[in-house]
Scaffold this motif. Structure first.
Motif: not given
Ligand SMILES: [Zn+2]
Length: 252
Positions: A1-17
């Motif tokens: 698997m390629a490790d390219d995660r640009w498409y993943l949503p960004q979260h402000a806090t670990p709780a949100e993630e």
């Protein structure tokens, strides 16, 4: 698997993630229930915790996939203890998934169940062939765990499974079923759905005649088009939107 995660949503806090992962995990179970991937108490999907990377979220043993809610999920430590949530963790879920999350730091989520076409295909002990465009997502990106030693209950067997998985996105557990992993819950769930259907398609094609195999160079090219983490993530989206609209109580 390629490790390219640009498409993943960004979260402000670990709780949100964490909430994002738990919501997709609950949706993943609803979808597994919808697709008929449940076989009694077998099957588990796990998501790594964003703050405690050696802990993962999992379904409680015996809970129906089709009823699973975010609040039902358990947080399990690397020692196998339930540290959040009510219920017990399936021994096999811990043995397999703990070893995979440990061996593959790039993996956020792993999915396994005893769905019919996956387990039928697993009995052949063969890799899937590139027979269709969708099947190319697994070309040179899955492996066979070519052994069967009973229900997986110990960490050593889990480690052997993780070793067989290697750097691939999926593993066929001989005489058992399928296992998929992803850089997101979205991806792991989608690879599972499409791998199960790829097993079904190859079984159908081989039952009907002699399938034409896609040439290796074309299969490799197609893998680069449909087999990347972003494809897994994107393909999950319509399934997620549908299940959320139909069963919004999964967020409870
Ligand atoms: Zn199993």
């Amino acid at each position: 698997m390629a490790d390219d995660r640009w498409y993943l949503p960004q979260h402000a806090t670990p709780a949100e993630e964490r909430l994002h992962r738990k919501q997709r995990l609950a949706a993943g179970f609803r979808l597994f229930g919808r697709f008929g991937f449940e076989e009694g108490v077998a099957g588990h999907i796990t998501a790594r915790d964003p703050e405690r990377p050696d802990h993962f979220w999992v379904n409680p043993f015996g809970a129906p996939f089709g009823h699973l809610r975010v609040s039902d999920l358990l947080l399990v430590s690397s020692a196998g203890e339930v540290v959040e949530g009510e219920g017990v963790v399936n021994v096999a879920a811990f043995a397999i998934h703990a070893a995979i999350h440990e061996a593959r730091p790039d993996v956020v989520a792993a999915a396994h169940s005893h769905s019919v076409y996956g387990k039928a295909w697993s009995a052949l002990g063969r890799l899937l062939d590139p027979l269709t465009q969708d099947a190319c997502a697994f070309f040179e990106d899955h492996a066979v765990f070519d052994d069967y030693t009973g229900v997986v209950v110990d960490r050593e067997e889990g480690k052997r499974i993780a070793h067989a998985l290697g750097a691939n996105k999926a593993l066929i557990l001989r005489n058992h079923g399928l296992l998929t992993v992803g850089h997101s819950v979205e991806e792991a769930v989608w690879w599972y759905v499409t791998m199960e259907r790829t097993c079904q398609a190859q079984l159908l094609a081989e039952a009907a005649g002699t399938p034409v195999r896609i040439r290796d160079d074309m299969a490799r090219l197609t893998h680069s088009q449909v087999g990347q983490p972003v494809s897994g993530f994107v393909n999950f989206t319509p399934l997620y939107q549908r299940i959320v609209r139909e069963q919004p109580d999964l967020f409870d």
